[in-house]
Design an enzyme around this catalytic site. Sequence first.
Site, PDB file in Angstrom:
ATOM      1  N   CYS A  97       0.855  -1.177   0.000  1.00 34.66           N
ATOM      2  CA  CYS A  97       0.000   0.000   0.000  1.00 34.66           C
ATOM      3  C   CYS A  97       0.901   1.239   0.000  1.00 34.66           C
ATOM      4  CB  CYS A  97      -0.901  -0.020   1.235  1.00 34.66           C
ATOM      5  SG  CYS A  97      -1.979   1.411   1.293  1.00 34.66           S
ATOM      6  N   CYS A 232      -5.121   6.394  -4.234  1.00 32.61           N
ATOM      7  CA  CYS A 232      -4.417   5.115  -4.126  1.00 32.61           C
ATOM      8  C   CYS A 232      -2.989   5.329  -4.619  1.00 32.61           C
ATOM      9  CB  CYS A 232      -5.138   4.067  -4.965  1.00 32.61           C
ATOM     10  SG  CYS A 232      -4.321   2.465  -4.916  1.00 32.61           S
TER      11      CYS A 232
HETATM   12  N1  LIG Z   1      -4.472   2.155  -1.299  1.00 31.86           N
HETATM   13  C1  LIG Z   1      -3.261   1.423  -1.511  1.00 31.86           C
HETATM   14  C2  LIG Z   1      -3.381   0.186  -2.287  1.00 31.86           C
HETATM   15  C3  LIG Z   1      -3.904  -0.902  -1.457  1.00 31.86           C
HETATM   16  C4  LIG Z   1      -3.910  -2.139  -2.263  1.00 31.86           C
HETATM   17  C5  LIG Z   1      -5.034  -2.972  -1.987  1.00 31.86           C
HETATM   18  N2  LIG Z   1      -6.336  -2.421  -2.156  1.00 31.86           N
HETATM   19  C6  LIG Z   1      -4.875  -4.287  -2.716  1.00 31.86           C
HETATM   20  O1  LIG Z   1      -4.219  -4.391  -3.757  1.00 31.86           O
HETATM   21  O2  LIG Z   1      -5.394  -5.261  -2.184  1.00 31.86           O
HETATM   22  C7  LIG Z   1      -2.163   2.307  -2.024  1.00 31.86           C
HETATM   23  O3  LIG Z   1      -2.123   3.472  -1.676  1.00 31.86           O
HETATM   24  O4  LIG Z   1      -1.287   1.830  -2.734  1.00 31.86           O
END
Ligand SMILES: N[C@H](CCC[C@H](N)C(=O)O)C(=O)O
Length: 304
Positions: A97, A232
């Site tokens: 993450c 994200c």
């Molecule tokens: N929010 C995250 C990604 C989380 C990944 C997650 N949702 C998965 O791949 O299971 C970020 O800032 O990179």
Amino acid sequence: MIPLSRAFRSFCLHHRCLSSLMEVPFSKYEGAGNDFIVVDMTSRISTPLTSGQRLRMCNRKTGIGADGVLVLQQSELPGFTFKLLYYNADGQESSLCGNGSRCSLAFAEQIGLVDFDHAGSHVIKFEACDGSHLGGKMAGGQYFVDIRDVRISDVKRIDEMNYFLNTGSPHHVRFVEHLTQTDVPGIGKEIRWKTYGKEGSNVNFVQMSLQNPRQISVRTFERGVEDETLACGTGAVASAIAAYLRHQYDKKPIGCASSQDPMTTQVLMEGGTLEVAFKLQGNIFSDIRLRGPVRHVFEGNIVV
Ligand SMILES: N[C@H](CCC[C@H](N)C(=O)O)C(=O)O
């Protein structure tokens, strides 16, 4: 974790709560609107949380509310400041993450694991699920993390509008013309399940800027949250790389991410702006750096 006092335990039992309840101190952070519960388990006597407890903590109605849980542990490796475990809002452990990693740096500072402002170096090493990462604080107070190299040959160009790549977490990138009118939760969920099945993928919808080729707008559907989030980090990186490759395919030169000069892409997300810099060395995107704002929102104790 703090053991419950006898009086509190009898109160819980009286109210027919489970006897395995525990009180968990936490901090809440957000990075460009991607929000996380952060728990300090650097003490060896910490009791691990169960997936059910993490799920309840992330619930936005009956818990604290968050896109995920970050747990900091002591690293066994020499020279590493901490080890980071990341769990999605569904309570399950997941892959890297980016925004959570940036928030964990601010939390490490809060609990005194590192003093970025006074340390000789503003950069530390931490362990995440995909290995070692560099992270640090920038002059303006933003935090950055470095993401592992991505080979061009590992980027799948599904068709003109769709790409898939892994930037620590799996990301489908779909280019769209009208981002505000895109049904991100609906189409995101469909791609996540129909194309990627149980394992799933995060799905990013990207609109290229007509004025500035180094700026993109992105909205992301996150697996494990099973909904759109406000930002994200690994999705921003995946989108910036896919946008770069798309410009190359379209033969619209936007400058070169050379081995000397990193190229920076501004990624506008619903909850804030992230920046992604990278170099292109041969067929490898290297020196990938994700930076952006981080905010400590509040802290407290939750009984779960
Ligand atoms: N929010 C995250 C990604 C989380 C990944 C997650 N949702 C998965 O791949 O299971 C970020 O800032 O990179």
